[in-house]
Motif scaffolding. Structure first.
Motif, short mmCIF file in Angstrom:
data_model
loop_
_atom_site.label_atom_id
_atom_site.label_comp_id
_atom_site.label_asym_id
_atom_site.label_seq_id
_atom_site.Cartn_x
_atom_site.Cartn_y
_atom_site.Cartn_z
N ASP A 71 1.08 -0.92 -0.16
CA ASP A 71 -0.20 0.40 -0.08
C ASP A 71 0.78 1.05 -0.05
O ASP A 71 0.69 1.66 -0.62
N ALA A 72 1.80 1.15 0.43
CA ALA A 72 2.73 1.84 1.31
C ALA A 72 3.23 2.71 -0.64
O ALA A 72 3.51 4.27 -1.32
N ILE A 73 3.76 1.20 -1.11
CA ILE A 73 4.99 1.49 -2.79
C ILE A 73 3.62 2.60 -3.43
O ILE A 73 4.09 3.09 -3.59
N VAL A 74 2.16 1.60 -3.67
CA VAL A 74 1.18 2.22 -4.36
C VAL A 74 1.10 3.87 -4.09
O VAL A 74 1.07 5.04 -5.13
N ARG A 75 0.91 3.99 -2.77
CA ARG A 75 0.86 5.19 -2.66
C ARG A 75 2.38 6.12 -2.70
O ARG A 75 1.95 7.49 -3.13
N VAL A 76 3.31 6.48 -2.52
CA VAL A 76 4.94 6.57 -3.30
C VAL A 76 4.37 6.95 -5.22
O VAL A 76 4.65 7.69 -5.43
N LEU A 77 3.74 5.91 -5.76
CA LEU A 77 4.25 5.76 -7.15
C LEU A 77 2.89 6.88 -7.32
O LEU A 77 3.16 7.75 -8.56
N ARG A 78 1.80 6.98 -7.28
CA ARG A 78 0.99 7.16 -7.71
C ARG A 78 1.10 9.08 -7.25
O ARG A 78 0.93 10.16 -7.83
N GLN A 79 1.66 9.85 -6.12
CA GLN A 79 2.11 10.66 -6.22
C GLN A 79 3.42 11.29 -5.79
O GLN A 79 3.69 13.01 -5.98
N ALA A 97 5.88 8.77 6.69
CA ALA A 97 4.84 7.98 5.76
C ALA A 97 3.38 8.91 5.92
O ALA A 97 2.64 8.30 4.95
N GLU A 98 3.24 8.90 7.26
CA GLU A 98 1.28 9.01 7.35
C GLU A 98 1.27 10.11 6.86
O GLU A 98 0.03 11.48 6.71
N ARG A 99 2.17 11.30 7.60
CA ARG A 99 2.08 13.00 7.50
C ARG A 99 1.82 13.28 5.54
O ARG A 99 1.02 14.18 5.67
N GLU A 100 2.97 12.43 4.87
CA GLU A 100 3.29 13.04 3.46
C GLU A 100 2.34 12.05 3.14
O GLU A 100 2.12 12.25 1.46
N LEU A 101 2.55 10.58 2.48
CA LEU A 101 1.53 9.67 2.11
C LEU A 101 0.20 9.55 2.47
O LEU A 101 -0.91 9.21 1.60
N GLY A 102 0.05 9.93 3.83
CA GLY A 102 -1.23 8.95 4.25
C GLY A 102 -1.72 7.90 4.45
O GLY A 102 -2.57 7.24 4.92
N TRP A 103 -0.21 7.37 4.75
CA TRP A 103 -0.43 5.82 4.99
C TRP A 103 0.19 5.43 6.43
O TRP A 103 -0.54 6.73 7.82
N ALA A 104 -1.04 4.31 6.55
CA ALA A 104 -0.57 4.17 7.96
C ALA A 104 -1.34 2.50 8.30
O ALA A 104 -1.41 2.04 6.99
#
Length: 354
Positions: free
Chosen positions: A219-227, A296-303
């Motif tokens: 999930d974190a990788i997908v968020r990184v790719l999208r952003q 990661a939580e702050r910049e990617l919206g990841w948790a």
């Protein structure tokens, strides 16, 4: 978006492939040394490449050309006695991937680093991404992860226009990695049920390990790719697992044991080829810091969705039942199969790759 994934057949690679296919908006090229025998029509395009080989650059340039991003996950964990080979896969493979990216021009590279790249902890407080990237000297895994990050440093300095992302997760677990972890951790003659039959577990009192589920890393990788987010990101469940938690999950009684004594036993059995885990892994486990994933939580919206204890229990259950995936890396482990490989090819810790 066209995404090339190295190490796509492994623990994180399979989770990421699942996540990208579910999203339905990605053209996936999956790279692995051993590709699946049966490939789904609506699945990724599989390409065989051995990143330990100097000749792999041609294949990499061909498949990377035209991609929007490369997710570099490939790494080697065995044979633990063949450190030059592990270096050729991890450090050499990273060099070859970055060289290919530089030669054809790609918008983003996401590199899977590790908590093992960090300098040893100095207390129990979680560390953020500014913690020094310095190896635990006795761990070849740690040294190689740091060497790969140094290659990323040089790449960033010499390349314009490519976003560079470094993910530094804790230990990554999921049920389907069970057979693979057994192959890396247990002697060939021991069945999977051994995992649930350990009466006592001697481990150092100060051992704490950050952990995260493979699906959460995907999930974190997908968020990184999208952003198209660059920089370094820690990834871990909120609290690390302790020696006591590991023992409880195994159904064993934890016996606090000095790290030096445990290391002597590990080293003796490793050199005697009785078990495949090098003593440097104990040094690393005792040294790794807890991780602060606030960036990661702050910049990617990841948790993380899965808490540390659940990841631990799911992974151990996967090992106990020899859980598998469809790839060669995650293939089923059986005692007869392992003994056959032992006779034909030697212990996994010494085995040369075909």
């Amino acid at each position: 978006m066209r995404v090339v994934i190295t190490g796509a057949s492994g623990n994180v690679g399979t989770a990421l492939t699942r996540r990208l296919l579910e999203a339905g908006e990605y053209d996936i090229v999956a790279l692995a040394r051993r590709i699946p025998d049966h490939v789904a029509v609506d699945g990724p395009q599989w390409v065989s490449v051995d990143l330990s080989s100097r000749d792999s650059g041609f294949v990499l340039r061909r498949v990377i050309r035209g991609a929007d991003a490369v997710v570099h996950l490939a790494w080697g964990f065995q044979p633990s006695h063949q450190v030059p080979y592990l270096e050729a896969v991890g450090v050499g493979g990273t060099h070859r991937v970055l060289d290919a990216i530089a030669s054809v021009g790609i918008g983003q590279v996401v590199h899977m680093s590790s908590v093992g790249a960090y300098a040893p902890k100095r207390g129990a407080c979680p560390v953020d991404e500014h913690w020094p990237v310095e190896a635990v000297p006795s761990s070849s895994y740690s040294r190689h992860k740091v060497a790969a990050e140094r290659l990323l440093d040089s790449f960033e300095e010499s390349t314009n226009g490519t976003a560079v992302t470094r993910l530094r997760p804790g230990i990554i677990g999921q049920r389907s990695a069970g057979s693979a972890l057994l192959r890396y951790a247990l002697p060939a003659f021991l069945p999977a049920k051994t995992i649930g039959a350990v009466p006592v577990l001697p481990m150092p009192a100060g051992l704490t390990i950050p952990i995260v589920h493979a699906d959460d890393v995907a999930d974190a990788i997908v968020r990184v790719l999208r952003q198209r987010a660059g920089g370094a990101y820690n990834l871990a469940a909120a609290a690390p697992v302790s020696a006591a938690m590991i023992a409880e999950a195994l159904g064993a009684r934890w016996v606090a044991t000095p790290a030096r004594l445990v290391r002597v036993l590990m080293a003796a059995t490793w050199w005697a080829r009785l078990q495949p885990v090098a003593p440097g892994w104990l040094d690393l486990a005792c040294a790794v810091p807890a991780l602060d994933s606030a960036r990661a939580e702050r910049e990617l919206g990841w948790a993380p969705v899965v808490d540390a204890e659940t990841v631990l229990r799911e992974t151990i259950a996967g090992m106990r039942h020899a859980a598998t995936g469809i790839t060669a890396v995650l293939r089923q482990r059986t005692v007869l199969g392992e003994l056959s490989d032992l006779i034909r090819r030697g212990p996994v810790s010494h085995r040369r790759q075909p």
